[in-house]
Design an enzyme around this catalytic site. Sequence first.
Site, PDB file in Angstrom:
ATOM      1  N   GLU A 110       1.668  36.254  14.936  1.00  0.00           N
ATOM      2  CA  GLU A 110       2.486  37.025  13.989  1.00  0.00           C
ATOM      3  C   GLU A 110       2.809  38.348  14.660  1.00  0.00           C
ATOM      4  OE1 GLU A 110       1.481  37.471   9.826  1.00  0.00           O
ATOM      5  OE2 GLU A 110       0.450  35.543   9.873  1.00  0.00           O
ATOM      6  N   ASP A 143       5.911  33.665   5.378  1.00  0.00           N
ATOM      7  CA  ASP A 143       5.271  34.959   5.521  1.00  0.00           C
ATOM      8  C   ASP A 143       5.609  35.773   4.281  1.00  0.00           C
ATOM      9  OD1 ASP A 143       3.570  36.587   7.088  1.00  0.00           O
ATOM     10  OD2 ASP A 143       5.262  37.886   7.540  1.00  0.00           O
ATOM     11  N   ARG A 153       6.963  33.207  -3.899  1.00  0.00           N
ATOM     12  CA  ARG A 153       6.933  31.985  -3.096  1.00  0.00           C
ATOM     13  C   ARG A 153       7.618  30.836  -3.832  1.00  0.00           C
ATOM     14  NH1 ARG A 153       3.009  33.400  -0.557  1.00  0.00           N
ATOM     15  NH2 ARG A 153       1.677  33.177  -2.352  1.00  0.00           N
TER      16      ARG A 153
HETATM   17  P1  IMP Z   1       0.785  36.491   5.037  1.00  0.00           P
HETATM   18  O1  IMP Z   1       2.070  35.938   4.529  1.00  0.00           O
HETATM   19  O2  IMP Z   1      -0.255  35.415   5.119  1.00  0.00           O
HETATM   20  O3  IMP Z   1       0.950  37.297   6.283  1.00  0.00           O
HETATM   21  O4  IMP Z   1       0.289  37.417   3.867  1.00  0.00           O
HETATM   22  C1  IMP Z   1       0.288  38.806   3.909  1.00  0.00           C
HETATM   23  C2  IMP Z   1      -0.725  39.346   2.936  1.00  0.00           C
HETATM   24  O5  IMP Z   1      -0.180  39.306   1.640  1.00  0.00           O
HETATM   25  C3  IMP Z   1      -2.053  38.593   2.906  1.00  0.00           C
HETATM   26  O6  IMP Z   1      -3.099  39.515   2.780  1.00  0.00           O
HETATM   27  C4  IMP Z   1      -1.948  37.743   1.664  1.00  0.00           C
HETATM   28  O7  IMP Z   1      -3.202  37.527   1.098  1.00  0.00           O
HETATM   29  C5  IMP Z   1      -1.039  38.582   0.791  1.00  0.00           C
HETATM   30  N1  IMP Z   1      -0.252  37.715  -0.060  1.00  0.00           N
HETATM   31  C6  IMP Z   1       0.762  36.902   0.300  1.00  0.00           C
HETATM   32  N2  IMP Z   1       1.221  36.220  -0.763  1.00  0.00           N
HETATM   33  C7  IMP Z   1       0.469  36.625  -1.804  1.00  0.00           C
HETATM   34  C8  IMP Z   1       0.440  36.255  -3.176  1.00  0.00           C
HETATM   35  O8  IMP Z   1       1.163  35.395  -3.670  1.00  0.00           O
HETATM   36  N3  IMP Z   1      -0.465  36.889  -3.930  1.00  0.00           N
HETATM   37  C9  IMP Z   1      -1.307  37.829  -3.434  1.00  0.00           C
HETATM   38  N4  IMP Z   1      -1.334  38.184  -2.177  1.00  0.00           N
HETATM   39  C10 IMP Z   1      -0.457  37.582  -1.359  1.00  0.00           C
END
Ligand code: IMP
Length: 186
Positions: free
Chosen positions: A37, A66, A171
């Site tokens: 990333e 992401d 999402r």
């Molecule tokens: P990544 O997309 O996995 O890079 O997520 C980035 C950050 O945002 C991570 O710490 C995830 O836990 C948080 N995150 C992403 N989507 C959600 C969600 O739907 N609810 C809460 N946290 C989220």
Amino acid sequence: MTQLYFITGNKGKFHEAAEKLRPYGYTVVQNDIGYPEIQAESLTDVVTWAVSDIQKRVNHAFMIEDAGLFIEPLKGFPGVYSKYVFFTIGLSGILRLLRSEENRKAVFRSVYAYSKPGRKTLVVTGECIGTIAKQQRGGHGFGYDPIFIPRNEEKTFGEMSMEEKNQFSHRAKALEKLIAALNKNK
Ligand code: IMP
């Protein structure tokens, strides 16, 4: 049922996508092969770069996602750094930064990319507008769920079942666009 490979190490994201896509005739298969990333200014840049890396190792269709939480009074922080911030200062750190802040507006953003050999990569986005709670509430979901309240709701995502969260999450909205695009490109 059509199989969709979702490359992610995040079980919460995988279950949300599986539940959302099942009624549309898709079975989501989790594949945790990892990908770099990059530090970029937009979520779209992060996924686009990751797709080109994964394409070198995987010769079938796959999707990745992401996401980030953009908090208005913090000028969009943690945004693309959401993962890092979650594992460092965490939810309590975010609440501390907002301690004396009346404006608690925030937006969750999600970017999905779907790659298929020989096809142009599809990129779709989804947003969920809301506010940051005064304290953590609820044990469902993952990440920032216990501090995020979607607009016109009382409960945090952490207090909602996956089905409820999927009604308005960033999402889920991105996935709806992805399904529409996949159906169009069949
Ligand atoms: P990544 O997309 O996995 O890079 O997520 C980035 C950050 O945002 C991570 O710490 C995830 O836990 C948080 N995150 C992403 N989507 C959600 C969600 O739907 N609810 C809460 N946290 C989220």
